[in-house]
Design a protein around this motif. Structure first.
Motif, PDB file in Angstrom:
ATOM      1  N   THR A 400       0.897  -1.271   0.048  1.00  0.00           N
ATOM      2  CA  THR A 400      -0.005  -0.010  -0.014  1.00  0.00           C
ATOM      3  C   THR A 400       0.833   1.238  -0.109  1.00  0.00           C
ATOM      4  O   THR A 400       0.569   2.227  -0.557  1.00  0.00           O
ATOM      5  CB  THR A 400      -0.993   0.050   1.240  1.00  0.00           C
ATOM      6  OG1 THR A 400      -1.741  -1.171   1.098  1.00  0.00           O
ATOM      7  CG2 THR A 400      -1.797   1.341   1.396  1.00  0.00           C
ATOM      8  N   ALA A 401       1.766   1.250   0.921  1.00  0.00           N
ATOM      9  CA  ALA A 401       2.801   2.560   1.011  1.00  0.00           C
ATOM     10  C   ALA A 401       3.476   2.456  -0.419  1.00  0.00           C
ATOM     11  O   ALA A 401       3.754   3.711  -1.066  1.00  0.00           O
ATOM     12  CB  ALA A 401       3.839   2.279   2.148  1.00  0.00           C
ATOM     13  N   VAL A 402       3.922   1.561  -0.950  1.00  0.00           N
ATOM     14  CA  VAL A 402       4.750   1.510  -2.172  1.00  0.00           C
ATOM     15  C   VAL A 402       3.778   2.034  -3.302  1.00  0.00           C
ATOM     16  O   VAL A 402       4.350   3.002  -4.111  1.00  0.00           O
ATOM     17  CB  VAL A 402       5.285   0.000  -2.549  1.00  0.00           C
ATOM     18  CG1 VAL A 402       5.744  -0.036  -4.153  1.00  0.00           C
ATOM     19  CG2 VAL A 402       6.291  -0.263  -1.935  1.00  0.00           C
ATOM     20  N   ALA A 403       2.582   1.488  -3.474  1.00  0.00           N
ATOM     21  CA  ALA A 403       1.709   1.906  -4.556  1.00  0.00           C
ATOM     22  C   ALA A 403       1.079   3.488  -4.204  1.00  0.00           C
ATOM     23  O   ALA A 403       1.035   4.097  -5.241  1.00  0.00           O
ATOM     24  CB  ALA A 403       0.646   1.078  -4.725  1.00  0.00           C
ATOM     25  N   LYS A 404       1.069   3.808  -3.218  1.00  0.00           N
ATOM     26  CA  LYS A 404       0.788   5.071  -2.883  1.00  0.00           C
ATOM     27  C   LYS A 404       1.974   5.998  -3.276  1.00  0.00           C
ATOM     28  O   LYS A 404       1.366   7.130  -3.862  1.00  0.00           O
ATOM     29  CB  LYS A 404       0.531   5.302  -1.287  1.00  0.00           C
ATOM     30  CG  LYS A 404      -0.331   6.556  -0.677  1.00  0.00           C
ATOM     31  CD  LYS A 404       0.303   7.897  -0.687  1.00  0.00           C
ATOM     32  CE  LYS A 404      -0.470   9.059  -0.192  1.00  0.00           C
ATOM     33  NZ  LYS A 404       0.278  10.204  -0.365  1.00  0.00           N
ATOM     34  N   TYR A 405       2.983   5.843  -3.040  1.00  0.00           N
ATOM     35  CA  TYR A 405       4.065   6.743  -3.505  1.00  0.00           C
ATOM     36  C   TYR A 405       3.939   6.920  -4.768  1.00  0.00           C
ATOM     37  O   TYR A 405       3.904   8.123  -5.541  1.00  0.00           O
ATOM     38  CB  TYR A 405       5.402   6.130  -3.072  1.00  0.00           C
ATOM     39  CG  TYR A 405       6.578   6.779  -3.754  1.00  0.00           C
ATOM     40  CD1 TYR A 405       7.193   7.930  -3.128  1.00  0.00           C
ATOM     41  CD2 TYR A 405       7.300   6.341  -4.942  1.00  0.00           C
ATOM     42  CE1 TYR A 405       8.277   8.713  -3.533  1.00  0.00           C
ATOM     43  CE2 TYR A 405       8.165   6.916  -5.502  1.00  0.00           C
ATOM     44  CZ  TYR A 405       8.879   8.082  -4.785  1.00  0.00           C
ATOM     45  OH  TYR A 405       9.952   8.856  -5.390  1.00  0.00           O
ATOM     46  N   SER A 449       3.213  12.736   1.948  1.00  0.00           N
ATOM     47  CA  SER A 449       3.768  13.170   0.638  1.00  0.00           C
ATOM     48  C   SER A 449       5.010  12.213   0.423  1.00  0.00           C
ATOM     49  O   SER A 449       5.456  11.341   0.993  1.00  0.00           O
ATOM     50  CB  SER A 449       4.473  14.526   0.617  1.00  0.00           C
ATOM     51  OG  SER A 449       5.362  14.774   1.567  1.00  0.00           O
ATOM     52  N   GLY A 450       5.636  12.349  -0.948  1.00  0.00           N
ATOM     53  CA  GLY A 450       6.714  11.330  -1.218  1.00  0.00           C
ATOM     54  C   GLY A 450       7.654  10.800  -0.332  1.00  0.00           C
ATOM     55  O   GLY A 450       7.815   9.873  -0.301  1.00  0.00           O
ATOM     56  N   ASN A 451       8.583  11.865   0.170  1.00  0.00           N
ATOM     57  CA  ASN A 451       9.460  11.259   1.193  1.00  0.00           C
ATOM     58  C   ASN A 451       9.013  10.792   2.303  1.00  0.00           C
ATOM     59  O   ASN A 451       9.505   9.735   2.772  1.00  0.00           O
ATOM     60  CB  ASN A 451      10.469  12.607   1.569  1.00  0.00           C
ATOM     61  CG  ASN A 451      11.199  12.961   0.491  1.00  0.00           C
ATOM     62  OD1 ASN A 451      11.619  12.399  -0.412  1.00  0.00           O
ATOM     63  ND2 ASN A 451      11.678  14.125   0.654  1.00  0.00           N
ATOM     64  N   VAL A 452       7.731  11.159   2.961  1.00  0.00           N
ATOM     65  CA  VAL A 452       7.295  10.466   4.128  1.00  0.00           C
ATOM     66  C   VAL A 452       6.889   8.993   3.964  1.00  0.00           C
ATOM     67  O   VAL A 452       7.139   8.286   4.436  1.00  0.00           O
ATOM     68  CB  VAL A 452       6.098  11.291   4.535  1.00  0.00           C
ATOM     69  CG1 VAL A 452       5.293  10.676   5.418  1.00  0.00           C
ATOM     70  CG2 VAL A 452       6.505  12.666   5.092  1.00  0.00           C
ATOM     71  N   ILE A 453       6.087   8.849   2.404  1.00  0.00           N
ATOM     72  CA  ILE A 453       5.850   7.505   2.332  1.00  0.00           C
ATOM     73  C   ILE A 453       7.299   6.706   1.991  1.00  0.00           C
ATOM     74  O   ILE A 453       7.263   5.538   2.390  1.00  0.00           O
ATOM     75  CB  ILE A 453       4.976   7.449   0.979  1.00  0.00           C
ATOM     76  CG1 ILE A 453       3.437   8.253   1.179  1.00  0.00           C
ATOM     77  CG2 ILE A 453       4.753   6.164   0.536  1.00  0.00           C
ATOM     78  CD1 ILE A 453       2.940   7.513   2.515  1.00  0.00           C
ATOM     79  N   ALA A 454       8.220   7.364   1.264  1.00  0.00           N
ATOM     80  CA  ALA A 454       9.278   6.445   0.963  1.00  0.00           C
ATOM     81  C   ALA A 454      10.103   6.021   2.207  1.00  0.00           C
ATOM     82  O   ALA A 454      10.491   4.872   2.334  1.00  0.00           O
ATOM     83  CB  ALA A 454      10.277   7.254   0.209  1.00  0.00           C
ATOM     84  N   VAL A 513      14.585   5.588  -5.030  1.00  0.00           N
ATOM     85  CA  VAL A 513      15.140   4.647  -5.819  1.00  0.00           C
ATOM     86  C   VAL A 513      14.558   3.305  -5.446  1.00  0.00           C
ATOM     87  O   VAL A 513      14.027   2.500  -6.398  1.00  0.00           O
ATOM     88  CB  VAL A 513      16.565   4.439  -6.014  1.00  0.00           C
ATOM     89  CG1 VAL A 513      17.072   3.484  -6.760  1.00  0.00           C
ATOM     90  CG2 VAL A 513      17.186   5.847  -6.140  1.00  0.00           C
ATOM     91  N   VAL A 514      14.515   2.787  -4.529  1.00  0.00           N
ATOM     92  CA  VAL A 514      14.041   1.477  -3.933  1.00  0.00           C
ATOM     93  C   VAL A 514      12.342   1.559  -4.189  1.00  0.00           C
ATOM     94  O   VAL A 514      12.029   0.470  -4.774  1.00  0.00           O
ATOM     95  CB  VAL A 514      14.306   1.370  -2.329  1.00  0.00           C
ATOM     96  CG1 VAL A 514      13.589  -0.013  -1.897  1.00  0.00           C
ATOM     97  CG2 VAL A 514      15.837   1.144  -2.181  1.00  0.00           C
ATOM     98  N   VAL A 515      11.682   2.513  -4.006  1.00  0.00           N
ATOM     99  CA  VAL A 515      10.348   2.393  -3.949  1.00  0.00           C
ATOM    100  C   VAL A 515       9.803   2.296  -5.202  1.00  0.00           C
ATOM    101  O   VAL A 515       8.982   1.690  -5.650  1.00  0.00           O
ATOM    102  CB  VAL A 515       9.720   3.613  -3.183  1.00  0.00           C
ATOM    103  CG1 VAL A 515       8.256   3.386  -3.245  1.00  0.00           C
ATOM    104  CG2 VAL A 515      10.074   3.377  -1.656  1.00  0.00           C
ATOM    105  N   GLU A 516      10.530   3.091  -6.242  1.00  0.00           N
ATOM    106  CA  GLU A 516      10.222   3.085  -7.481  1.00  0.00           C
ATOM    107  C   GLU A 516      10.355   1.924  -8.024  1.00  0.00           C
ATOM    108  O   GLU A 516       9.394   1.335  -8.842  1.00  0.00           O
ATOM    109  CB  GLU A 516      11.028   4.132  -8.286  1.00  0.00           C
ATOM    110  CG  GLU A 516      10.658   4.414  -9.786  1.00  0.00           C
ATOM    111  CD  GLU A 516      11.592   5.214 -10.547  1.00  0.00           C
ATOM    112  OE1 GLU A 516      11.839   5.378 -11.402  1.00  0.00           O
ATOM    113  OE2 GLU A 516      11.545   6.474  -9.844  1.00  0.00           O
TER     114      GLU A 516
END
Length: 568
Positions: A400-405, A449-454, A513-516
């Motif tokens: 969920t976090a990965v897809a949210k990002y 936002s992006g960094n928080v989720i990553a 990089v990891v999350v993408e």
């Protein structure tokens, strides 16, 4: 003697030129109204059926027909043009703190609540309940996004409330109601819409920096009343019936950041202190009022344990994060549907626009993004059902976090590229994609936002290693079907191993990089498993292959773009 000349009036003997007609409307697309948004979306229908939601086809078809009507679309326009207005005082000077919405907004809310887009998965828990609820939520949000905020929060609040059974007994039945009553009403009002307010101006996402203070009104502790004083920087949907908020508890029963339920109306029928300071002037999401609020001796009930506020409200945050994914996917569906509709009706340079190779490539690429987002969103919804296995629960924590990002970040540029397909029309407010372009960023900003989720992904990897194993097992189900995907899955494993050896600063630097990489692995693996080969092959080549481009439409050769577009 002066010569006289007779002037002959020849006006009525001269044939006047016929006026040239300048306003015959040619080569414009027909209005995209009175369409069935469910019947026209094979990607969503297939996903619903695949993930045990076929029992909901009937009601989803009703919703698809409703949101495709000209009237519903007009209501969506009105709700965003005639925006909410704050009335802090009545005409006599009494403090009322009310927000007035256009009636169109209330009609949309009533339709969404009436069809269970908020809490139907809790009211009817069975395999596919979250799938059907997600599809309903997406179709309403596809046409009007702002109302989805209170709908989402009302859905997401249930697991947090259930951590405090006495509070849940009073409020959950009201949240499950399919009746929408916009007025705050009385304490015995049978339905309720929920909101939440965590952030403060000094902290933002760092909610542990909150300064709002909660003083016990009696002995204090879980289920007991407190008096809250403080200022909340963001509070969406301030006309909701109740809110979950975070505040610093004091007193002998326990201290620290805690979760509280704040009702707008108190049991004796009086209004709680809930001072709406101003409405935020937002980039988009105009139909939904977002506000700053002041709490001053505001009555609230503690939900969960003292000092465990983040742990309590995170149950709500997890569900609203899923809804950010659903909302972004819904926006992508609106964008590609409008772009393809325009291109199928518009001719340029000697042919229909959709058949021009350059436009075909852009549209097909947008369709690939939309299908990947939809397939991923519905898979995640199924993992949130009550019958989810332990592995699915671990999978959803990380996925969920990965897809949210990723999906939420892809939304704004997707909307822009679709808007450009309409040319100048797309840039005007008369067409829906200008509004969609402004709507998409909120899903990336809201609930992290992006960094928080990553960084949340990194924390999950450390604290819940079983979620990494579950994620790997899920994407590995597609292994052996596409060599390019297999190579990417291997690369993701290496990357995860590398990050695990880094210190905190090094891991943070590699977080995006990891999350993408994980997000693309998830989307590609699901498409390989579930979508036609023309779609999955094109997606893998376009996103992971050696000839992948950067902009939409920069596709490798040899792809069956006609088959991809046929699903859009």
């Amino acid at each position: 003697m002066t010569e006289r000349h007779t002037v002959t009036d020849t006006f009525d003997t001269v044939t006047r030129p016929a006026p040239h007609r300048t306003h015959d409307v040619l080569n414009q697309s027909a209005p995209r109204v009175d369409v069935d948004e469910y019947a026209l979306n094979p990607v969503l229908r297939e996903a619903v059926e695949r993930h045990d939601g076929a029992w909901g086809h009937g009601e989803l078809s009703e919703i698809g027909a409703l949101v495709g009507t000209a009237q519903f679309q007009h209501d969506a326009d009105l709700a965003n043009v005639v925006t909410p207005e704050l009335h802090a005082f009545d005409r006599w000077g009494n403090r009322i703190d009310e927000v007035e919405y256009h009636p169109a907004y209330h009609r949309i809310m009533a339709a969404a609540i009436g069809h269970g887009a908020h809490t139907r998965s809790w009211a009817d828990p069975r395999p596919g309940s979250n799938v059907v609820r997600a599809a309903a939520f997406m179709m309403f949000g596809q046409v009007e996004a702002g109302h989805a905020c209170p709908v989402s929060m009302t859905h997401a609040v249930i697991p947090s409330l259930e951590l405090q059974p006495d509070v849940a007994a009073r409020w959950v039945p009201r949240a499950l109601s399919r009746t929408y009553e916009p007025d705050l009403g009385t304490p015995d009002k049978p339905s309720a819409i929920f909101g939440m307010s965590m952030t403060e101006k000094q902290g933002g996402s760092d909610v542990r920096a909150n300064t709002t203070v909660a003083v016990p009104a009696g002995r204090g502790g879980p289920g007991q009343d407190y008096l809250l004083t403080g200022h909340k920087w963001f509070c969406s949907a301030p006309m909701s019936d109740a809110f979950l908020v975070l505040a610093q508890a004091t007193g002998a029963a326990g201290e620290g950041l805690s979760c509280f339920l704040v009702p707008r109306v108190l049991p004796d029928g009086t209004r709680n202190v809930f001072r709406i300071q101003r409405l935020k002037d937002k980039l988009g999401n105009k139909s939904n009022a977002s506000s700053e609020i002041e709490l001053d001796g505001t009555v609230a009930t503690m939900v969960g344990e003292p000092g465990r506020g983040v742990r309590t409200i995170i149950e709500m945050v997890a569900r609203t994060r899923l809804d950010c994914i659903l909302g972004s996917a819904a926006g992508m569906r609106q964008s590609i549907a409008e772009a393809v509709w325009h291109a199928r009706h518009r001719s340029a340079f000697g042919g229909v626009l959709v058949d021009q190779p350059a436009m075909t490539g852009v549209l097909a690429d947008l369709a690939l993004e939309s299908e990947a987002a939809t397939v991923t969103a519905i898979r995640l919804a199924r993992a949130h059902d009550e019958d989810a296995s332990d592995q699915d629960k671990a999978f959803r924590r990380l996925a969920t976090a990965v897809a949210k990002y990723w999906i939420c970040k892809r939304g704004p540029h997707h909307a822009y590229e679709a808007l450009e397909c309409l040319g100048g029309n797309g840039y005007t407010e008369a067409f829906p994609l200008a509004r969609r372009y402004r709507e998409q960023p909120v899903m990336a900003v809201w609930e992290g936002s992006g960094n928080v989720i990553a960084l949340d992904v990194l924390r999950a990897m450390v604290r819940e290693p079983e979620s990494v194993a579950a994620f790997d097992a899920e994407v590995d189900l597609a292994r052996g079907s596409n060599a390019t995907l297999d190579a990417h899955l291997d690369a993701v494993r290496r990357l995860l191993g590398e990050v695990a050896t880094l210190d905190a600063a090094g891991a943070q630097a590699r977080a995006r990089v990891v999350v993408e990489a994980m997000a693309l692995a998830l989307e590609a693996s699901l498409l390989v498993r579930y979508s036609p080969a023309a779609v999955s092959d094109a997606f893998v080549a376009a996103r992971l292959g050696p000839d992948r481009g950067v902009e939409y439409g920069a596709l490798p050769t040899g792809l069956d773009l006609g088959a991809v577009l046929a699903r859009a």
